[in-house]
Design a protein around this motif. Structure first.
Motif, PDB file in Angstrom:
ATOM      1  N   GLU A 217      38.631 -15.496  -7.560  1.00 47.91           N
ATOM      2  CA  GLU A 217      38.250 -15.744  -8.948  1.00 47.91           C
ATOM      3  C   GLU A 217      38.985 -14.697  -9.775  1.00 47.91           C
ATOM      4  N   GLY A 218      40.148 -15.063 -10.269  1.00 41.39           N
ATOM      5  CA  GLY A 218      40.988 -14.107 -10.986  1.00 41.39           C
ATOM      6  C   GLY A 218      41.493 -13.040 -10.032  1.00 41.39           C
ATOM      7  N   ASP A 219      41.194 -11.775 -10.330  1.00 39.15           N
ATOM      8  CA  ASP A 219      41.605 -10.652  -9.473  1.00 39.15           C
ATOM      9  C   ASP A 219      40.506 -10.212  -8.521  1.00 39.15           C
ATOM     10  N   GLU A 220      39.515 -11.064  -8.321  1.00 44.22           N
ATOM     11  CA  GLU A 220      38.415 -10.747  -7.398  1.00 44.22           C
ATOM     12  C   GLU A 220      38.388 -11.757  -6.262  1.00 44.22           C
ATOM     13  N   LEU A 221      38.340 -11.233  -5.053  1.00 44.28           N
ATOM     14  CA  LEU A 221      38.227 -12.066  -3.858  1.00 44.28           C
ATOM     15  C   LEU A 221      36.785 -11.966  -3.378  1.00 44.28           C
ATOM     16  N   HIS A 222      36.023 -13.028  -3.588  1.00 45.95           N
ATOM     17  CA  HIS A 222      34.603 -13.058  -3.205  1.00 45.95           C
ATOM     18  C   HIS A 222      34.467 -13.592  -1.788  1.00 45.95           C
ATOM     19  N   PHE A 223      33.502 -13.052  -1.053  1.00 47.05           N
ATOM     20  CA  PHE A 223      33.249 -13.513   0.305  1.00 47.05           C
ATOM     21  C   PHE A 223      31.755 -13.456   0.567  1.00 47.05           C
ATOM     22  N   ASP A 224      31.255 -14.420   1.355  1.00 50.64           N
ATOM     23  CA  ASP A 224      29.824 -14.432   1.643  1.00 50.64           C
ATOM     24  C   ASP A 224      29.478 -15.318   2.833  1.00 50.64           C
ATOM     25  N   ARG A 225      28.283 -15.126   3.270  1.00 45.46           N
ATOM     26  CA  ARG A 225      27.583 -15.914   4.284  1.00 45.46           C
ATOM     27  C   ARG A 225      26.157 -15.393   4.295  1.00 45.46           C
ATOM     28  N   THR A 226      25.302 -15.996   5.014  1.00 41.89           N
ATOM     29  CA  THR A 226      23.931 -15.514   5.094  1.00 41.89           C
ATOM     30  C   THR A 226      23.933 -14.096   5.653  1.00 41.89           C
ATOM     31  N   GLY A 227      23.367 -13.163   4.902  1.00 44.72           N
ATOM     32  CA  GLY A 227      23.271 -11.775   5.351  1.00 44.72           C
ATOM     33  C   GLY A 227      24.444 -10.885   4.991  1.00 44.72           C
ATOM     34  N   VAL A 228      25.494 -11.451   4.403  1.00 44.44           N
ATOM     35  CA  VAL A 228      26.666 -10.663   4.015  1.00 44.44           C
ATOM     36  C   VAL A 228      27.227 -11.257   2.723  1.00 44.44           C
ATOM     37  N   ASN A 229      27.449 -10.408   1.712  1.00 42.80           N
ATOM     38  CA  ASN A 229      28.185 -10.885   0.544  1.00 42.80           C
ATOM     39  C   ASN A 229      28.862  -9.722  -0.141  1.00 42.80           C
ATOM     40  N   GLY A 230      29.950 -10.039  -0.802  1.00 39.39           N
ATOM     41  CA  GLY A 230      30.665  -8.978  -1.483  1.00 39.39           C
ATOM     42  C   GLY A 230      31.905  -9.485  -2.177  1.00 39.39           C
ATOM     43  N   LYS A 231      32.681  -8.538  -2.660  1.00 41.42           N
ATOM     44  CA  LYS A 231      33.931  -8.878  -3.326  1.00 41.42           C
ATOM     45  C   LYS A 231      34.905  -7.723  -3.202  1.00 41.42           C
TER      46      LYS A 231
ATOM     47  N   GLN B 277      44.504  -9.918   3.500  1.00 44.79           N
ATOM     48  CA  GLN B 277      44.495  -9.440   4.895  1.00 44.79           C
ATOM     49  C   GLN B 277      43.175  -8.762   5.233  1.00 44.79           C
ATOM     50  N   VAL B 278      42.695  -7.920   4.319  1.00 44.00           N
ATOM     51  CA  VAL B 278      41.433  -7.200   4.556  1.00 44.00           C
ATOM     52  C   VAL B 278      40.286  -8.183   4.705  1.00 44.00           C
ATOM     53  N   VAL B 279      40.195  -9.115   3.770  1.00 41.24           N
ATOM     54  CA  VAL B 279      39.082 -10.065   3.792  1.00 41.24           C
ATOM     55  C   VAL B 279      39.225 -11.069   4.930  1.00 41.24           C
ATOM     56  N   ASP B 280      40.445 -11.421   5.293  1.00 41.88           N
ATOM     57  CA  ASP B 280      40.639 -12.311   6.450  1.00 41.88           C
ATOM     58  C   ASP B 280      40.064 -11.683   7.716  1.00 41.88           C
ATOM     59  N   LYS B 281      40.244 -10.370   7.874  1.00 40.72           N
ATOM     60  CA  LYS B 281      39.694  -9.668   9.039  1.00 40.72           C
ATOM     61  C   LYS B 281      38.166  -9.702   9.014  1.00 40.72           C
ATOM     62  N   LEU B 282      37.590  -9.452   7.829  1.00 39.47           N
ATOM     63  CA  LEU B 282      36.131  -9.541   7.686  1.00 39.47           C
ATOM     64  C   LEU B 282      35.646 -10.964   7.971  1.00 39.47           C
ATOM     65  N   ALA B 283      36.371 -11.943   7.418  1.00 37.68           N
ATOM     66  CA  ALA B 283      35.984 -13.342   7.593  1.00 37.68           C
ATOM     67  C   ALA B 283      35.988 -13.743   9.058  1.00 37.68           C
ATOM     68  N   GLU B 284      36.956 -13.221   9.791  1.00 35.29           N
ATOM     69  CA  GLU B 284      37.045 -13.496  11.228  1.00 35.29           C
ATOM     70  C   GLU B 284      35.842 -12.921  11.971  1.00 35.29           C
TER      71      GLU B 284
ATOM     72  N   PHE C 221      32.806 -11.976  10.674  1.00 38.74           N
ATOM     73  CA  PHE C 221      31.485 -12.381  10.182  1.00 38.74           C
ATOM     74  C   PHE C 221      31.398 -13.857   9.799  1.00 38.74           C
ATOM     75  N   GLU C 222      32.456 -14.626  10.041  1.00 47.06           N
ATOM     76  CA  GLU C 222      32.483 -16.044   9.690  1.00 47.06           C
ATOM     77  C   GLU C 222      32.163 -16.240   8.204  1.00 47.06           C
ATOM     78  N   LEU C 223      32.903 -15.548   7.358  1.00 48.05           N
ATOM     79  CA  LEU C 223      32.683 -15.587   5.917  1.00 48.05           C
ATOM     80  C   LEU C 223      33.470 -16.710   5.268  1.00 48.05           C
ATOM     81  N   SER C 224      32.953 -17.200   4.159  1.00 44.21           N
ATOM     82  CA  SER C 224      33.753 -18.078   3.307  1.00 44.21           C
ATOM     83  C   SER C 224      34.294 -17.210   2.173  1.00 44.21           C
ATOM     84  N   CYS C 225      35.520 -17.476   1.741  1.00 44.96           N
ATOM     85  CA  CYS C 225      36.194 -16.633   0.752  1.00 44.96           C
ATOM     86  C   CYS C 225      36.749 -17.490  -0.376  1.00 44.96           C
ATOM     87  N   ARG C 226      36.810 -16.892  -1.568  1.00 45.24           N
ATOM     88  CA  ARG C 226      37.414 -17.578  -2.705  1.00 45.24           C
ATOM     89  C   ARG C 226      37.896 -16.559  -3.725  1.00 45.24           C
TER      90      ARG C 226
END
Length: 119
Positions: free
Chosen positions: A66-80, A50-57, A59-64
């Motif tokens: 990897e185990g217990d980590e939800l990675h998200f990124d786009r040009t100028g923004v990245n995190g987990k 839910q948290v990352v979906d809001k960010l993705a909305e 900042f137009e992030l792609s999310c994936r």
């Protein structure tokens, strides 16, 4: 007249020596938030999504996942967002453009995490 020429020469030296074109260190904004929770693993994973979906909305992030980590990124923004048994941790790096909004992003992210992980 001589003083005027000397002043112009000094300005020209500054121009070529980096006075006007001196590369500044570009600073990116890092946001780190830790939110305690008492959720079961499945509930924590849903809350993280839910948290990352809001960010993705926003900042137009792609999310994936990897185990217990939800990675998200786009040009100028990245995190987990990392899930642990009793805490969720967000590490977010904002580039130059988005770094100007770091305070607002951090405040909204803290609020969203507090609401979602409190359930």
């Amino acid at each position: 007249m001589l003083a005027c020429v000397q002043a112009l020469a000094a300005r020209r030296r500054n121009w070529h020596d980096g006075g006007f074109f001196k590369q500044k260190e570009w600073v990116m904004a890092d946001i780190n938030i830790v939110q305690a929770h008492q959720l079961a693993p499945e509930q924590a994973r849903a809350a993280a999504q839910q948290v990352v979906d809001k960010l993705a909305e926003q900042f137009e992030l792609s999310c994936r996942w990897e185990g217990d980590e939800l990675h998200f990124d786009r040009t100028g923004v990245n995190g987990k967002l990392t899930l642990a048994p009793n805490e969720a941790r967000v590490q977010l790096t904002l580039g130059l453009f988005y770094g100007a909004f770091a305070g607002v992003v951090e405040a909204k992210l803290k609020d969203k995490m507090a609401r979602v992980f409190a359930a």
